[in-house]
Design an enzyme around this catalytic site. Structure first.
Site, PDB file in Angstrom:
ATOM      1  N   ARG A  82       0.855  -1.189   0.000  1.00 20.07           N
ATOM      2  CA  ARG A  82       0.000   0.000   0.000  1.00 20.07           C
ATOM      3  C   ARG A  82       0.891   1.239   0.000  1.00 20.07           C
ATOM      4  NH1 ARG A  82      -2.170   3.261   4.509  1.00 20.07           N
ATOM      5  NH2 ARG A  82      -3.948   4.427   3.682  1.00 20.07           N
ATOM      6  N   HIS A 126      -2.494  11.062   0.314  1.00 20.29           N
ATOM      7  CA  HIS A 126      -2.040  10.876   1.695  1.00 20.29           C
ATOM      8  C   HIS A 126      -1.345  12.177   2.116  1.00 20.29           C
ATOM      9  CE1 HIS A 126      -0.811   7.608   4.801  1.00 20.29           C
ATOM     10  NE2 HIS A 126      -0.466   8.780   5.321  1.00 20.29           N
ATOM     11  N   GLU A 171      -7.230   8.885   5.812  1.00 26.04           N
ATOM     12  CA  GLU A 171      -7.516   9.598   7.058  1.00 26.04           C
ATOM     13  C   GLU A 171      -7.921  11.061   6.877  1.00 26.04           C
ATOM     14  OE1 GLU A 171      -4.273   9.098   9.798  1.00 26.04           O
ATOM     15  OE2 GLU A 171      -4.586   6.959   9.978  1.00 26.04           O
ATOM     16  N   ASN A 301      -7.489   2.181   9.766  1.00 23.87           N
ATOM     17  CA  ASN A 301      -6.197   2.383  10.417  1.00 23.87           C
ATOM     18  C   ASN A 301      -6.439   2.417  11.918  1.00 23.87           C
ATOM     19  OD1 ASN A 301      -5.231   2.701   7.844  1.00 23.87           O
ATOM     20  ND2 ASN A 301      -4.671   4.856   8.061  1.00 23.87           N
ATOM     21  N   TYR A 303      -4.494   2.423  15.833  1.00 26.79           N
ATOM     22  CA  TYR A 303      -3.287   2.503  16.653  1.00 26.79           C
ATOM     23  C   TYR A 303      -3.544   2.382  18.150  1.00 26.79           C
ATOM     24  CZ  TYR A 303      -0.761   3.803  12.453  1.00 26.79           C
ATOM     25  OH  TYR A 303      -0.199   3.779  11.203  1.00 26.79           O
ATOM     26  N   GLU A 378      -3.586   0.143   8.120  1.00 28.55           N
ATOM     27  CA  GLU A 378      -2.425   0.559   8.921  1.00 28.55           C
ATOM     28  C   GLU A 378      -2.593   0.069  10.346  1.00 28.55           C
ATOM     29  OE1 GLU A 378      -1.361   4.754   9.091  1.00 28.55           O
ATOM     30  OE2 GLU A 378      -1.718   4.964   6.936  1.00 28.55           O
TER      31      GLU A 378
HETATM   32  C1  GBH Z   1      -1.368   7.533  10.504  1.00 29.03           C
HETATM   33  O1  GBH Z   1      -1.958   8.555  11.213  1.00 29.03           O
HETATM   34  C2  GBH Z   1      -0.941   8.044   9.170  1.00 29.03           C
HETATM   35  O2  GBH Z   1      -1.770   7.586   8.132  1.00 29.03           O
HETATM   36  C3  GBH Z   1       0.493   7.773   8.853  1.00 29.03           C
HETATM   37  O3  GBH Z   1       0.899   8.575   7.796  1.00 29.03           O
HETATM   38  C4  GBH Z   1       1.333   7.971  10.085  1.00 29.03           C
HETATM   39  O4  GBH Z   1       2.699   7.900   9.827  1.00 29.03           O
HETATM   40  C5  GBH Z   1       0.938   6.926  11.084  1.00 29.03           C
HETATM   41  O5  GBH Z   1      -0.431   6.922  11.305  1.00 29.03           O
HETATM   42  C6  GBH Z   1       1.646   7.048  12.417  1.00 29.03           C
HETATM   43  O6  GBH Z   1       1.346   8.260  13.026  1.00 29.03           O
HETATM   44  O7  GBH Z   1      -5.136  10.933  20.783  1.00 29.03           O
HETATM   45  O8  GBH Z   1      -2.998  10.353  21.673  1.00 29.03           O
HETATM   46  O9  GBH Z   1      -4.737   8.696  21.643  1.00 29.03           O
HETATM   47  C7  GBH Z   1      -2.420   8.184  12.483  1.00 29.03           C
HETATM   48  C8  GBH Z   1      -3.027   9.360  13.186  1.00 29.03           C
HETATM   49  C9  GBH Z   1      -3.002   8.224  15.313  1.00 29.03           C
HETATM   50  C10 GBH Z   1      -4.305  10.216  14.944  1.00 29.03           C
HETATM   51  C11 GBH Z   1      -3.692   8.025  16.626  1.00 29.03           C
HETATM   52  C12 GBH Z   1      -5.028   9.968  16.201  1.00 29.03           C
HETATM   53  C13 GBH Z   1      -4.766   9.133  18.439  1.00 29.03           C
HETATM   54  C14 GBH Z   1      -3.661   9.355  19.412  1.00 29.03           C
HETATM   55  N1  GBH Z   1      -3.755   9.010  14.372  1.00 29.03           N
HETATM   56  N2  GBH Z   1      -4.176   9.267  17.124  1.00 29.03           N
HETATM   57  S1  GBH Z   1      -4.181   9.865  20.993  1.00 29.03           S
END
Ligand code: GBH
Length: 481
Positions: A82, A126, A171, A301, A303, A378
């Site tokens: 991707r 992106h 995103e 995505n 995290y 992601e």
């Molecule tokens: C992605 O963004 C992007 O698509 C990518 O380009 C980037 O490198 C990657 O992730 C890593 O950052 O409020 O402290 O709990 C992710 C963006 C990540 C935004 C999680 C909201 C919540 C963090 N998101 N975040 S918090």
């Protein structure tokens, strides 16, 4: 904490294993072969915006190293890769003339991937908006969505014979709220009403580009959109005001992007929650027909998770996605919502590690949209990697993070979610936006002095996962044997 989860779990043969990157984060070569400037070139050249003034000017030099990087993907055994197309490479000013050299770069990349047996999964946007479009108003301006449609037409026609999976946007939550409300991402503006207009124009851009994908490719195309959906849990689920705080965040972060595309409407509660900031008159007759493309697959995505409650004055406030004293909130219309510090463990981004959120998110989506196939586009983590004297990176925390999240995907599938694949973020270390090169998400390390690619333990481990379709034990990375 389970460190060896789901060792017996195995994934279907058809399940797609991949890795993800994005143009501005890896390519470099920002002034070569006719590429025009984008908002991240400008933002990173603005003092105080990116840590240590880092920029994507060189990044991982992928623009000059595609052969080597594809060879690496082959070694990893990836089914799919991707990546995103840099709009300013293909159409340097964002309008009018297309740049043959920019088109040729991706043409070769796609050919080389296919020759290697790797499916190209293309994202049209992106975050590298051509700077002239920002100068003309950026995403808060409706015309940007129309310009995006022209660009989409060109790229879909150019690669239609070889690219099947087309993701319009990555995103849009970040593009709108981080770009125009909190200002921690390019273009760094801070205006809540502009951010809401940006939300709509991004949805409209998706709709217009989605129509192009359907018109040009018909049944042969797979239309996708990638969202960073938030799992925001009420601090005290027995308190109606905390439940309401979670509802607000779900609306602003999730439903405001899902519903125009999948249901052809905007959530009434979001319009109400933001009515003091905007009258939403940017939504014109017919727009919600345009945005209502449906999706062949939704890119997810994921995290971390969040915990919210009704804002309690006098308590020190944590603002999500803001850093520094001047940070404005990304959460427009949610001034009465407080984001609580999360119990650890955390990654180097400060994000808490909570794989149950992955399961919750995927099962929740499949309950709301039972016929919608899902793809994790992601998932991954930044940690303070160290290189040993022997030149190895023993990133046990990343192995554990990925193992636990892949297991969480499997749990969602057990519960009935139709998940088609998983892409680790990221194939290699790269420009981590406002954090520059100070955060490393790769399963492959980049030595930014030499541009050497160094496989971390997580890369060896991921190769085992891809090969066996089973979650390997953490210590099974062959490098450690
Ligand atoms: C992605 O963004 C992007 O698509 C990518 O380009 C980037 O490198 C990657 O992730 C890593 O950052 O409020 O402290 O709990 C992710 C963006 C990540 C935004 C999680 C909201 C919540 C963090 N998101 N975040 S918090």
């Amino acid at each position: 904490m389970t460190t060896t989860p789901g060792q017996a779990r195995s994934f279907p043969d058809s399940f797609v294993w991949g890795a993800a990157t994005a143009s501005y984060q890896i390519e470099g070569a920002t002034t070569e072969d006719g590429r025009g400037p984008c908002i991240w070139d400008t933002f990173s050249a603005t003092p105080g915006k990116v840590l240590d003034g880092h920029s994507g000017a060189v990044a991982a030099d992928h623009y000059h190293r595609t052969a080597q990087d594809i060879a690496m993907m082959t070694e990893l055994g990836l089914d799919a890769y991707r990546f995103s197309l840099a709009w300013p490479r293909i159409q340097p000013t964002g309008a009018g003339e297309f740049n043959a050299e920019g088109l040729a770069f991706y043409d070769r990349l796609i050919d080389d991937l296919l020759a290697a047996g790797i499916d190209p999964v293309v994202t049209m946007y992106h975050w590298d908006l051509p700077q002239p479009l920002e100068d003309a108003g950026g995403w808060p301006a409706r015309d940007t969505a129309l310009r995006f449609a022209d660009y989409a037409q060109k790229v879909v026609e150019s690669y239609r014979d070889r690219v099947k999976v087309w993701t319009t946007l990555n995103e849009p939550w970040c593009s709108s709220y981080l770009g125009y409300a909190s200002g921690v991402h390019a273009p760094g503006r801070q205006d809540a009403a502009d951010a809401l207009a940006a939300v709509h124009h991004l949805n409209l851009a998706h709709g217009l580009a989605g129509r192009v994908v359907r018109d040009v490719l018909g049944e042969a195309g797979t239309l996708s959109l990638t969202l960073n959906l938030h799992v925001a849990r009420p601090d005290d689920p027995s308190k109606p005001e905390d439940v309401d705080a979670a509802r607000k965040i779900d609306g602003l972060a999730n439903r405001v992007f899902l519903q125009p595309v999948l249901d052809g409407r905007y959530p009434a509660d979001v319009i109400e929650d933001t009515s003091h900031l905007s009258d939403w008159s940017f939504v014109r007759d017919g727009d919600l027909v345009t945005t209502h493309t449906g999706l062949d697959v939704l890119g997810v995505n994921f995290y971390s998770t969040q915990r919210v409650r009704r804002y309690v004055p006098d308590h020190e406030r944590t603002m999500a996605d803001g850093h520094g004293a001047s940070a404005a909130s990304a959460w427009v219309g949610a001034d009465d919502v407080e984001f609580l510090p999360q119990p650890g463990p955390h990654t180097a981004m400060g994000w808490n590690i909570d794989p149950s959120g992955m399961t919750e998110l995927l099962t929740g989506l499949s309950r709301t949209y039972p016929d919608l196939p899902l793809m994790v586009t992601e998932n991954g983590a930044a940690f303070a990697d160290e290189v040993t004297a022997a030149g190895r990176v023993h990133d046990a925390e990343r192995v554990s993070y990925v193992a636990r999240h892949v297991d969480a995907v499997g749990q969602a599938m057990d519960a009935g979610a139709d998940v088609r694949g998983y892409f680790v973020w990221s194939l290699m270390d790269n420009f981590e936006w406002a954090y520059g090169y100070h955060r490393r998400f790769g399963i492959v390390r980049i030595d930014y002095e030499t541009q050497e690619r160094i496989w971390k333990d997580s890369a060896y481990w991921y190769r085992e996962l891809v090969r066996t379709h089973q979650i390997p034990a953490p210590e099974s990375a062959p490098s450690l044997a």
